[in-house]
Scaffold this active site. Sequence first.
Site, PDB file in Angstrom:
ATOM      1  N   LEU A 219       0.857  -1.193   0.000  1.00 25.53           N
ATOM      2  CA  LEU A 219       0.000   0.000   0.000  1.00 25.53           C
ATOM      3  C   LEU A 219       0.886   1.234   0.000  1.00 25.53           C
ATOM      4  O   LEU A 219       1.788   1.339   0.846  1.00 25.53           O
ATOM      5  CB  LEU A 219      -0.866   0.054   1.265  1.00 25.53           C
ATOM      6  CG  LEU A 219      -2.154  -0.755   1.357  1.00 25.53           C
ATOM      7  CD1 LEU A 219      -2.764  -0.556   2.744  1.00 25.53           C
ATOM      8  CD2 LEU A 219      -3.139  -0.344   0.290  1.00 25.53           C
ATOM      9  N   HIS A 220       0.628   2.159  -0.920  1.00 22.18           N
ATOM     10  CA  HIS A 220       1.393   3.397  -0.862  1.00 22.18           C
ATOM     11  C   HIS A 220       0.666   4.593  -1.456  1.00 22.18           C
ATOM     12  O   HIS A 220       1.059   5.727  -1.211  1.00 22.18           O
ATOM     13  CB  HIS A 220       2.737   3.233  -1.572  1.00 22.18           C
ATOM     14  CG  HIS A 220       2.627   3.226  -3.076  1.00 22.18           C
ATOM     15  ND1 HIS A 220       2.210   2.124  -3.782  1.00 22.18           N
ATOM     16  CD2 HIS A 220       2.860   4.197  -3.989  1.00 22.18           C
ATOM     17  CE1 HIS A 220       2.206   2.411  -5.072  1.00 22.18           C
ATOM     18  NE2 HIS A 220       2.595   3.663  -5.228  1.00 22.18           N
ATOM     19  N   ARG A 221      -0.396   4.388  -2.217  1.00 21.42           N
ATOM     20  CA  ARG A 221      -1.011   5.513  -2.913  1.00 21.42           C
ATOM     21  C   ARG A 221      -1.758   6.414  -1.935  1.00 21.42           C
ATOM     22  O   ARG A 221      -2.454   5.926  -1.036  1.00 21.42           O
ATOM     23  CB  ARG A 221      -1.958   5.024  -4.008  1.00 21.42           C
ATOM     24  CG  ARG A 221      -1.212   4.370  -5.151  1.00 21.42           C
ATOM     25  CD  ARG A 221      -2.050   4.204  -6.391  1.00 21.42           C
ATOM     26  NE  ARG A 221      -1.247   3.586  -7.445  1.00 21.42           N
ATOM     27  CZ  ARG A 221      -0.465   4.246  -8.282  1.00 21.42           C
ATOM     28  NH1 ARG A 221      -0.387   5.564  -8.206  1.00 21.42           N
ATOM     29  NH2 ARG A 221       0.234   3.603  -9.202  1.00 21.42           N
ATOM     30  N   PRO A 222      -1.647   7.736  -2.118  1.00 22.39           N
ATOM     31  CA  PRO A 222      -2.333   8.665  -1.218  1.00 22.39           C
ATOM     32  C   PRO A 222      -3.823   8.381  -1.065  1.00 22.39           C
ATOM     33  O   PRO A 222      -4.385   8.551   0.011  1.00 22.39           O
ATOM     34  CB  PRO A 222      -2.079  10.034  -1.864  1.00 22.39           C
ATOM     35  CG  PRO A 222      -0.772   9.863  -2.581  1.00 22.39           C
ATOM     36  CD  PRO A 222      -0.795   8.443  -3.097  1.00 22.39           C
ATOM     37  N   ASP A 297      -1.784  -1.661  -4.522  1.00 25.30           N
ATOM     38  CA  ASP A 297      -2.208  -0.503  -5.311  1.00 25.30           C
ATOM     39  C   ASP A 297      -1.101  -0.066  -6.262  1.00 25.30           C
ATOM     40  O   ASP A 297      -1.115   1.044  -6.780  1.00 25.30           O
ATOM     41  CB  ASP A 297      -2.660   0.652  -4.406  1.00 25.30           C
ATOM     42  CG  ASP A 297      -1.616   1.091  -3.386  1.00 25.30           C
ATOM     43  OD1 ASP A 297      -0.452   0.652  -3.484  1.00 25.30           O
ATOM     44  OD2 ASP A 297      -1.962   1.880  -2.483  1.00 25.30           O
TER      45      ASP A 297
END
Length: 384
Positions: A219-222, A297
């Site tokens: 998970l990393h997307r804003p 993501d």
Amino acid sequence: MSTTATAAPHRILCIVGARPNFMKIAPIMSAFARMGEQVQATLLHTGQHYDVAMNHQYFEALGIPSPDINLEIGSGSHAVQTAAVMTHFEPALDAAQASAVLVVGDVNSTLACALVATKKGIPVIHVEAGLRSYDRAMPEEINRILTDQISDLLYTTEASALGNLTREGIAAERVRFVGNVMIDTLRSNLPRAINLPQILEAHGRSDFQHAQGYAVLTLHRPSNVDDPDVLRRLLETVRTISTTLPVVFPLHPRTRGMIEKFGLAELIDIPQVLQLPPMGYLEMLGLMQNARLVLTDSGGIQEETTALGVPCVTLRNNTERPITVEQGTNTIAGNDPEKILAIFRDVIEHGGKGGRVPEFWDGHAADRIAQDLCAWLDQRRAAA
């Protein structure tokens, strides 16, 4: 006029800026090296991702030569970062006297360097062109669209990209369908992939129970980690999954920071969720290769799981890589717990979505690019 042994080499300035670029540039640099005296490839790293240790780990693992030039830009807002890359790149480009500038992917450095080059009349080559999510809230989508508009030669990973480009007024003769350089890197590195038992030993977590298999989460997307309600919903879903299938979770530093900021750490501070620091490429490859399911993501991981034949749940409402859904193992779930859990149950009960490896995802995309680009530059030279 064809290139001869006495012809001056084509000087190609290759740009990387962030870790997703590294896996794309590695096979291209190798392919250029195999072209011998036809090509003089120079590697420029903008420093958009500035973690020196992590960068070195990726470069070493992938056999990428050390950058000839490092602009050391560092972080900042999208505007600050893009402007800094442009300002620092211009003198480097002047000094390189490049025949062409080759950019990959969709990070800020991709667009910034393409803008500088095209305004100086230097051909821009875009590798991984034509991908579209049609979500302009994603900064990467803006970078993709604008880079494609100003590129002279566009290399695509999937046939559907041509339709995206022609709808945007880009002439078909500028487009070449060559396949996916990310898969070149994956195939060449599979024998060296580092598996979960090795990772567990390295991190002192050999006690982690995974006899019945495991899932991998990134998970990393804003859109997923900056909203406390969305992040909570996702972590609660992961916790539910972990009661049946343990979850390995390499944590992006920013994601870890948001989990702590929103007070959500207790949701995953359980034995069935293995929290790890960011993994190198060979470690991630080994984790994915042997996983029963990947939740992510990340666009690149959607492609890699399709190539590996591993079911993938994309935690976004769209994808710029539709071929991974149409032909591969990917399913779009967004952040809806019911959708995510339904896909998970299908994996547990029936093995999950099957798929096939798309056309030209065969490990030779970079060679096709190198040969085509040299022929294209030969033609330009002859016409000059």
